[in-house]
Design an enzyme around this catalytic site. Structure first.
Site, mmCIF file in Angstrom:
data_model
loop_
_atom_site.group_PDB
_atom_site.id
_atom_site.type_symbol
_atom_site.label_atom_id
_atom_site.label_comp_id
_atom_site.label_asym_id
_atom_site.label_seq_id
_atom_site.Cartn_x
_atom_site.Cartn_y
_atom_site.Cartn_z
ATOM 1 N N GLU A 55 2.373 -43.201 -29.678
ATOM 2 C CA GLU A 55 2.249 -41.808 -30.094
ATOM 3 C C GLU A 55 2.422 -40.916 -28.874
ATOM 4 O O GLU A 55 1.707 -41.064 -27.879
ATOM 5 C CB GLU A 55 0.870 -41.586 -30.706
ATOM 6 C CG GLU A 55 0.566 -40.151 -31.045
ATOM 7 C CD GLU A 55 -0.873 -39.946 -31.508
ATOM 8 O OE1 GLU A 55 -1.304 -38.786 -31.517
ATOM 9 O OE2 GLU A 55 -1.556 -40.936 -31.839
ATOM 10 N N HIS A 74 -2.513 -49.027 -18.745
ATOM 11 C CA HIS A 74 -1.071 -49.095 -18.952
ATOM 12 C C HIS A 74 -0.769 -49.717 -20.308
ATOM 13 O O HIS A 74 -1.600 -50.359 -20.918
ATOM 14 C CB HIS A 74 -0.382 -49.894 -17.842
ATOM 15 C CG HIS A 74 -0.800 -51.335 -17.797
ATOM 16 N ND1 HIS A 74 -1.881 -51.761 -17.077
ATOM 17 C CD2 HIS A 74 -0.300 -52.429 -18.415
ATOM 18 C CE1 HIS A 74 -2.021 -53.065 -17.226
ATOM 19 N NE2 HIS A 74 -1.080 -53.499 -18.042
ATOM 20 N N GLU A 116 4.011 -51.675 -18.184
ATOM 21 C CA GLU A 116 4.241 -52.994 -17.615
ATOM 22 C C GLU A 116 5.332 -53.703 -18.400
ATOM 23 O O GLU A 116 5.338 -53.670 -19.629
ATOM 24 C CB GLU A 116 2.950 -53.813 -17.667
ATOM 25 C CG GLU A 116 3.086 -55.204 -17.095
ATOM 26 C CD GLU A 116 1.796 -56.008 -17.144
ATOM 27 O OE1 GLU A 116 1.793 -57.125 -16.609
ATOM 28 O OE2 GLU A 116 0.796 -55.509 -17.721
#
Length: 121
Positions: A55, A74, A116
């Protein structure tokens, strides 16, 4: 039982962020909600394979840069072709940290959020 649904990033330039996530990660807009008074826009992005959504929230009355603290959080995505994706991100100059010993790296979006990238296992 609960299941993961979505994760939110607040962004300063919605169109720039949508373009980044499309170009860097192949995510596409699946739904959008706009406030009638124009005070916010929410866009949900998906990978076309899972139900998980990213989102992106843009707030009209938040013109300052977002404080991301120490960036100790992350989002992670698995890459089916890790080497090709790594080359693409290197070409985009968005890699902000690499750990070759672990076989992972991170990219940074336009607002400084880290994502990541891990090889599909």
């Amino acid at each position: 039982m609960l299941t993961f649904n979505h994760f939110n990033f607040n962004v300063s330039d919605l169109e720039r962020s949508i373009q980044f996530y499309r170009d860097a990660l192949g995510l596409e807009e699946v739904r959008r909600k706009e406030a009638k008074d124009g005070s916010f826009t929410i866009v949900f992005l998906g990978d076309g394979k899972t139900d998980f959504r990213l989102e992106l929230t843009w707030l009209r009355d938040h013109p300052q840069k977002y404080d991301l603290g120490e960036c100790e959080f992350h989002l992670a995505l698995a890459a089916e072709d890790y080497e090709t994706v790594h080359q693409k991100h290197a070409g985009m100059s968005c890699i902000c940290f690499e750990n070759p010993d672990m076989g992972i790296y991170f990219i940074s979006d336009p607002d400084g959020y880290w994502i990541e990238i891990i090889p599909a296992r």
